[in-house]
Design a protein around this motif. Structure first.
Motif, short mmCIF file in Angstrom:
data_model
loop_
_atom_site.label_atom_id
_atom_site.label_comp_id
_atom_site.label_asym_id
_atom_site.label_seq_id
_atom_site.Cartn_x
_atom_site.Cartn_y
_atom_site.Cartn_z
N ARG A 145 0.79 -1.09 -0.01
CA ARG A 145 -0.29 0.07 -0.29
C ARG A 145 0.86 1.14 -0.08
NH1 ARG A 145 -5.33 1.47 1.37
NH2 ARG A 145 -5.89 -0.58 2.12
N GLY A 146 0.57 2.13 -0.79
CA GLY A 146 1.20 3.55 -1.06
C GLY A 146 0.37 4.67 -0.36
N PRO A 147 0.93 5.93 -0.49
CA PRO A 147 0.15 6.97 -0.01
C PRO A 147 -1.19 7.12 -0.91
CG PRO A 147 2.38 7.70 -0.38
CD PRO A 147 2.07 6.26 -1.13
N GLU A 148 -1.59 6.64 -1.87
CA GLU A 148 -2.65 6.78 -2.68
C GLU A 148 -3.32 5.47 -2.57
OE1 GLU A 148 -1.77 8.43 -6.48
OE2 GLU A 148 -1.06 10.15 -5.64
#
Length: 615
Positions: A213-216
């Motif tokens: 999972r990333g920031p977006e």
């Protein structure tokens, strides 16, 4: 003359050089973008490989925690074995970070026949009780029978360290060895049933959030499927994503690796070879998020027993669980392509901006050059135009002063000549002052309801001397019941005077001027149109786009030696637009020209009774 010939050539050369530079920059940008895209692809693939490796490692370590907690115990009696594993379960529930990972415990004692009982731990009572075989244990039961029969042929160390996972249940099982002092044979199996709901709803989502999972949101769509039935989904990071074949994935790996120790060695420092190992996260990982197994191994290892590192194997005939990672844009290649397109779009946008800026600079330079030329022509023309009336006035004045002219009729003619040239001179000065005021933005108009017919009559009265001097025949046709217009009568009168003056200069022979009015419907509503027409030389098509520019004089005026400053039509256009209208023209060479002044009409108004006084 040489300087003038070099000017255009230099401009063309400069434009070509700048265009070549832009082309070279574009080629370099494309090549650089290809290199950046390749580097980005390698970086993304390396990051994906790291994320997949750590995901599998952490999942494997969670299973190792269970193996450590329930590793082989060798009490002196069968009842002691059952109680020891019951105690181990209590320790697990009290000390484990994820106690819900273990669903239930089973022990199957030798001999491995149909009548041999299966014992299941009752957590409420804290002891094992006889139980019937669960339906989903049928395959596992057959495998345990075969393994128990072949125990004497297994390596002693392998028996002690070997755990097997059956993902279909799912369950971990481990052989129970004989008492100390006797031959190393299997006299039972410990079966640890794993909590599938906990794995699907807690463990796998936590690991997916940690590494994918990333920031977006999820950078990669993570799916865990059954290797035996690829359509059976164990977990999806994005539940709405449709399951796809592994051939379209960016990364595919066994969730339970075939070489678990090798996976651990790649992540931790010498933990498998040290006599008292302590698992430490590598230098790139946050210790707060790493799974530490050293503490659990100390908590569950019995005193005085050699600590070991289990090896978890796939069950016989099982393909295990598959971890599939796919970029959210479809694939890593698609993500790199999208990034490349974005970078190229930005880069070429900058290049286009530079090209547009270059074009604007060239156009501005050309316009400045043309304006400078027009201004020089204007200065020369104005000087000539001023010199002519001044010469006439001075000559007439000298003749009068020297007494050369004495007759009354001659004096009257000289006076009329001086008056005419003075008015001409005054008109030129007025034109220049009006243009200067317009350029400085100092125009102030007093707009009010006005009758167009009266304004035209006033303008013709002011232009009468010029009309009479040229012998121009004026033909007027005014439409009845014209609506009023909201305008400054003086400004509109000057606009019409300029159009009349233009028609006098270029009217040809015989001199004729037509002026008429009419009502019309324009794009913005009702209009009053004033047409000023002549039968002169007309306007060359090449001059048509420029006739309203300041100082511009067409070929007809230059070739015909027509006097003028080149400001009349420009001022007329400015006045028309200031009144909320516009000025249009229709012309053809040698067929005359028709200039039309469009003025917005006042609704529900009529000119009757409203006239501008003739000065």
């Amino acid at each position: 003359m040489k300087l003038r010939s070099r000017g255009p050539a230099f401009s063309v050369g400069l434009v070509c050089a700048l265009a070549a530079i832009l082309v070279v920059l574009a080629i370099l940008q494309v090549r650089g973008s290809n290199q950046v895209s390749q580097a980005e692809r390698e970086r993304m693939q390396a990051n994906l490989h790291t994320a997949v490796t750590r995901f599998r490692r952490d999942f494997y370590l969670e299973l190792l925690h269970v193996c450590w907690a329930f590793q082989t115990v060798t009490p002196k009696s069968d009842s002691g074995t059952l109680q020891a594993y019951a105690d181990r379960y209590d320790d697990w529930m009290g000390a484990s970070a994820h106690p819900d990972l273990v669903g239930s415990l089973f022990i199957w004692k030798a001999p491995f026949k149909g009548a041999s009982p299966l014992f299941q731990l009752n957590p409420a009572l804290g002891k094992f009780q006889p139980a019937s075989w669960p339906q989903d244990f049928a395959r596992l039961r057959q495998q345990l029978k075969r393994q128990g029969a072949a125990a004497n042929r297994l390596d002693e160390t392998a028996i002690e360290e070997q755990w097997v996972i059956d993902e279909k249940i799912p369950a971990l099982y481990h052989p129970l060895l004989s008492h100390p002092g006797s031959a190393k044979v299997i006299n039972g199996f410990l079966i640890v049933r794993l909590n599938m709901n906990f794995i699907q709803q807690v463990l796998l989502p936590v690991l997916a959030d940690r590494y994918f999972r990333g920031p977006e949101g999820f950078t990669y769509r993570v799916t865990v499927v059954s290797g035996d039935h690829p359509g059976k989904i164990i977990y999806q990071s994005i539940p709405t994503a449709a399951a796809k074949t592994t051939t379209a994935a960016d990364a595919v790996a066994d969730l339970i690796p075939a070489h678990g120790k090798r996976l651990l060695r790649s992540s931790f420092k010498d933990q498998l070879s040290a006599p008292e190992p302590e698992i430490e996260p590598d230098g790139e990982e946050n210790p707060d998020t790493a799974v530490s197994s050293a503490q659990d191994s100390r908590a569950f290892a019995p005193q005085g027993q050699r600590r070991f590192y289990p090896l978890i194997l796939q069950s016989e005939g099982s393909a295990g669980w598959k971890l599939i990672a796919r970029h959210r844009l479809g694939s890593v290649d698609a993500a790199v392509l999208s990034l490349r397109r974005h970078n190229l779009a930005v880069s070429f946008g900058v290049l286009l901006l530079l090209a547009a800026s270059m074009a604007l600079v060239v156009i501005s330079a050309q316009r400045a050059h043309r304006l400078a030329r027009l201004q020089m022509d204007f200065v020369a023309g104005v000087s000539h135009e001023l010199r002519t009336p001044l010469a006439v006035i001075c000559s007439a004045a000298e003749n009068l002063a020297d007494g050369v002219v004495g007759a009354r009729e001659q004096v009257k003619n000289y006076g009329a000549l001086i008056r005419t040239e003075g008015r001409r001179l005054s008109e030129m000065v007025e034109q220049i002052l009006v243009f200067a005021a317009g350029q400085a933005g100092r125009h102030s108009y007093e707009r009010r309801p006005a009758a167009v017919t009266g304004i035209i009559e006033t303008a013709l009265a002011h232009a009468r001397p010029a009309l009479d001097a040229a012998g121009t025949v004026v033909e007027k046709r005014f439409e009845a019941d014209l609506p009023l217009v909201m305008a400054d009568p003086a400004a509109v009168g000057r606009c019409i005077q300029n159009l009349v003056s233009n028609a006098i200069k270029y009217g040809g022979a015989p001199p004729w001027l037509g002026i008429r009015t009419e009502k019309s419907e324009g794009p913005r509503g009702a209009e009053v149109l004033v047409h000023v027409q002549d039968h002169g030389v007309g306007i060359d098509p090449q001059d048509m786009p420029h006739i309203f520019e300041p100082f511009y004089r067409g070929k007809g005026g230059q070739n015909g030696q027509v006097h003028g400053t080149g400001l009349g039509l420009s001022l007329a256009k400015d006045i028309a637009e200031a009144m909320g209208g516009r000025l249009s023209v229709e012309s053809a060479p040698d067929q005359g020209s028709t200039f039309t002044l469009h003025l917005p009409a006042l609704p529900n108004s009529v000119e009757a009774g409203v006239r501008e006084p003739v000065a």
